[in-house]
Scaffold this active site. Structure first.
Site, short mmCIF file in Angstrom:
data_model
loop_
_atom_site.label_atom_id
_atom_site.label_comp_id
_atom_site.label_asym_id
_atom_site.label_seq_id
_atom_site.Cartn_x
_atom_site.Cartn_y
_atom_site.Cartn_z
N TRP A 195 21.85 94.24 -135.60
CA TRP A 195 20.55 94.89 -135.75
C TRP A 195 20.83 96.32 -136.12
O TRP A 195 21.41 97.04 -135.33
CB TRP A 195 19.73 94.84 -134.45
CG TRP A 195 18.38 95.48 -134.68
CD1 TRP A 195 18.06 96.81 -134.55
CD2 TRP A 195 17.20 94.82 -135.16
NE1 TRP A 195 16.76 97.00 -134.91
CE2 TRP A 195 16.21 95.81 -135.28
CE3 TRP A 195 16.89 93.48 -135.49
CZ2 TRP A 195 14.92 95.50 -135.73
CZ3 TRP A 195 15.60 93.20 -135.93
CH2 TRP A 195 14.64 94.21 -136.04
N TYR B 166 21.72 94.55 -125.98
CA TYR B 166 21.85 95.98 -126.27
C TYR B 166 22.67 96.70 -125.20
O TYR B 166 23.58 97.45 -125.54
CB TYR B 166 20.48 96.62 -126.46
CG TYR B 166 19.87 96.22 -127.80
CD1 TYR B 166 20.22 96.89 -128.97
CD2 TYR B 166 19.01 95.13 -127.91
CE1 TYR B 166 19.72 96.50 -130.21
CE2 TYR B 166 18.49 94.74 -129.14
CZ TYR B 166 18.86 95.43 -130.28
OH TYR B 166 18.36 95.04 -131.51
N GLU C 47 11.11 102.06 -135.82
CA GLU C 47 11.58 101.72 -134.48
C GLU C 47 10.42 101.86 -133.47
O GLU C 47 10.46 102.65 -132.53
CB GLU C 47 12.80 102.57 -134.12
CG GLU C 47 13.40 102.35 -132.75
CD GLU C 47 13.74 100.90 -132.39
OE1 GLU C 47 14.01 100.08 -133.29
OE2 GLU C 47 13.73 100.59 -131.19
N ASN D 257 19.48 88.70 -127.57
CA ASN D 257 19.55 90.07 -128.08
C ASN D 257 20.22 90.91 -127.00
O ASN D 257 19.69 91.07 -125.90
CB ASN D 257 18.15 90.62 -128.36
CG ASN D 257 17.52 89.97 -129.59
OD1 ASN D 257 18.15 89.16 -130.26
ND2 ASN D 257 16.28 90.32 -129.87
N GLU E 83 20.61 89.72 -132.03
CA GLU E 83 20.56 91.17 -132.31
C GLU E 83 21.61 91.87 -131.46
O GLU E 83 21.77 91.57 -130.27
CB GLU E 83 19.20 91.78 -131.94
CG GLU E 83 18.06 91.40 -132.84
CD GLU E 83 16.73 92.03 -132.41
OE1 GLU E 83 16.74 93.11 -131.77
OE2 GLU E 83 15.69 91.43 -132.71
N ASN F 250 10.33 86.48 -130.40
CA ASN F 250 11.34 87.50 -130.16
C ASN F 250 10.99 88.28 -128.89
O ASN F 250 9.95 88.93 -128.83
CB ASN F 250 11.43 88.48 -131.33
CG ASN F 250 12.52 89.53 -131.09
OD1 ASN F 250 13.70 89.21 -131.12
ND2 ASN F 250 12.13 90.77 -130.83
N GLU F 251 11.85 88.17 -127.88
CA GLU F 251 11.78 89.03 -126.70
C GLU F 251 10.43 89.03 -125.99
O GLU F 251 9.75 90.07 -125.92
CB GLU F 251 12.17 90.47 -127.07
CG GLU F 251 13.57 90.58 -127.66
CD GLU F 251 13.99 92.03 -127.91
OE1 GLU F 251 13.12 92.92 -127.89
OE2 GLU F 251 15.19 92.27 -128.10
N GLN G 192 8.54 96.04 -139.04
CA GLN G 192 9.47 97.17 -139.09
C GLN G 192 9.93 97.50 -140.50
O GLN G 192 10.42 98.61 -140.73
CB GLN G 192 10.66 96.89 -138.18
CG GLN G 192 10.28 96.86 -136.70
CD GLN G 192 11.47 96.62 -135.79
OE1 GLN G 192 11.83 95.47 -135.54
NE2 GLN G 192 12.09 97.67 -135.29
N HIS H 265 7.48 88.33 -134.07
CA HIS H 265 8.20 89.54 -133.68
C HIS H 265 7.16 90.65 -133.50
O HIS H 265 7.15 91.64 -134.22
CB HIS H 265 9.27 89.90 -134.72
CG HIS H 265 10.36 90.79 -134.20
ND1 HIS H 265 11.71 90.47 -134.32
CD2 HIS H 265 10.33 91.98 -133.59
CE1 HIS H 265 12.45 91.44 -133.79
NE2 HIS H 265 11.63 92.39 -133.35
N ARG I 7 18.30 86.88 -140.63
CA ARG I 7 17.21 86.61 -139.70
C ARG I 7 16.08 87.60 -139.96
O ARG I 7 16.28 88.80 -139.87
CB ARG I 7 17.70 86.74 -138.25
CG ARG I 7 16.61 86.66 -137.21
CD ARG I 7 17.16 86.77 -135.78
NE ARG I 7 16.08 86.73 -134.81
CZ ARG I 7 15.69 87.76 -134.06
NH1 ARG I 7 16.29 88.93 -134.14
NH2 ARG I 7 14.69 87.62 -133.22
#
Ligand code: PNW
Length: 429
Positions: A384, A289, A391, A287, A337, A158-159, A13, A114, A70
């Site tokens: 984040w 959101y 994105e 994380n 995040e 990650n995720e 990213q 990631h 991170r």
């Protein structure tokens, strides 16, 4: 350990320089090249040019006053073929980044994966293929051997939910496949890869805090209709329990296994896998959101929304952390995040008075502190993101940064939220 305050990013990213110093394509380079996959035809080819501007970016991190940063390692940079020899020039970049952070008193926190799988491993079958789990563990140790003398905390993945479901079932992320049974195999191999990596890093020494980061949130039924309750249960099973149950309790939930079977999918479990997956970890990255509201017909989105169309649900963050503490006791948590995209509107100097983002962060930090005060073992909070970045399928449209990036000039301009965050975390240390 005192409460840590940080910001987070990921390699694809922000770094750009996708051809530099022996890096090979990841699945995201490939995915971005296909018209229609990413908004505006955007790619991570340049991104924030962080690979070349790293020292200035670390100086900016120091100005923000964070105690932890991170970031993630690009697998195809350090091991271009996804197996075999290390690429010394690629690994040297992270070596310099770690030293630069330490020189400024910022603790590095590494995420090993990631989302940027080396393309060659996808060509060999990707995460639905069991061998990828073993390749990941080898890669993890290779990086660990080089950096663990200076990096105290390591996140394997990650995720994994996003990796498997967006990448292999929905096809909206790389590698863009739409095969639900393959996505379910990917889930198991991601978790297996995590467990194998944890075991291998423990053996390699030096001692470090190891963990995984999951995207988690509440799933409430839209109405009292039993069909909505059923949809909420299924979403919680597929999004939360499918990961935390094997990681913590060493077994997949029966209702999830049944839901998968009803959709023609089977977890490719072999003897011993669950013991590997449930290898003890030191920290769970959360994380957060938003909370989802589920109806039998799908997800319902109402109330205030962010620029991503995501609901703003800070209370859900308190509830989630308390729930994990209850259902999976003994697991220290860090919010790795949390943040939001809004339609940032810079003034003539490029300054963004992003009061909505500031309010979002303030509400969520309060929610985390409330959970802690009520007994949840939560030990840190990372916003984040450090700066605006690529994105994923949305390209450069949505901006999550505390720092604005003017992509035409690569100028970085701290937003109002960055100045606010600096004060907020300075005041509580
Ligand atoms: C995270 N959801 O992804 C990723 O870790 C980041 O790389 C990304 O930039 C950030 O969130 C913002 O999107 C998510 O729909 C993507 O629930 C989607 C969801 C959650 C997290």
């Amino acid at each position: 350990m005192s409460f840590r305050w940080g910001v987070a990013t990921s390699a694809y990213q922000i770094e750009g320089a996708t051809d530099a110093d022996g890096r090979t394509p990841s699945i995201w380079d490939t995915f971005c090249r296909v018209p229609g996959n990413v908004a505006g035809g955007d790619t991570g080819g340049t991104a924030c040019d962080h690979y070349r501007r790293m020292p200035e970016d670390v100086a900016l991190l120091a100005e923000l006053g964070v105690d932890t940063y991170r970031f993630s390692i690009s697998w195809p940079r350090v091991q271009p073929r996804g197996r075999g020899p290390v690429n010394a020039r690629g690994l040297a970049f992270y070596d310099r980044l770690v030293d630069e952070l330490l020189a400024r008193g910022i603790e590095p926190w590494v995420t090993l994966y990631h989302w940027d799988l080396p393309q060659e491993l996808e060509d060999a079958g990707g995460w639905p293929h069991r061998d990828t789990a073993h390749r990941f563990a080898e890669y993890a140790v290779l990086v660990f051997d080089r950096l663990a003398d200076r990096v105290p905390t390591w996140t394997t993945l990650n995720e994994p939910w996003c990796v498997a479901m967006y990448g292999y079932a929905d096809g909206i992320h790389a590698p863009g496949r739409t095969d639900f049974p393959a996505a379910v195999r990917a889930v198991h191999h991601l978790l297996l890869g995590h467990g194998l990596a944890v075991q291998a890093m423990r053996t390699a020494g030096p001692a470090a805090d190891l963990g995984i980061t999951l995207n988690l949130g509440g799933t409430a039924p839209a109405t009292d209709d039993p069909a909505d309750h059923e949809a909420a249960r299924r979403a919680d099973g597929l999004g939360v329990r499918m990961y935390l149950d094997p990681l913590v309790h060493g077994r997949y939930p029966d209702d999830v296994v049944a839901d998968l079977a009803a959709r023609g999918a089977v977890l490719p479990i072999r003897d011993g896998d669950l013991a590997v997956i449930s290898a003890p970890i030191d920290v769970l990255g959360v994380n957060y959101y938003f909370d989802a509201t589920l109806a039998a017909t799908g997800e319902v989105r109402t109330g205030p929304l962010t620029g991503m169309g995501w609901p703003i649900t800070p209370d859900g963050c308190t509830e989630l952390l308390l729930r994990i503490g209850r259902d999976y006791p003994g697991l220290p948590m860090v919010v790795t995040e949390n943040g939001a995209a809004f339609d940032d509107d810079p003034d003539d100097d490029g300054f963004v008075r992003d009061e909505e983002r500031t309010a979002f962060l303030a509400a969520h930090i309060r929610a985390v502190e409330r959970a802690r005060d009520l007994g949840a073992d939560v030990r840190g909070y990372f916003a984040w993101s450090f700066m605006d970045n690529f994105e994923w399928g949305h390209g450069y449209g949505p901006r999550f940064g505390l720092v604005r990036v003017d992509y035409a000039t690569q100028r970085r301009i701290p937003k109002h939220s960055a100045l606010w965050y600096r004060d907020r975390i300075g005041g509580s240390r």
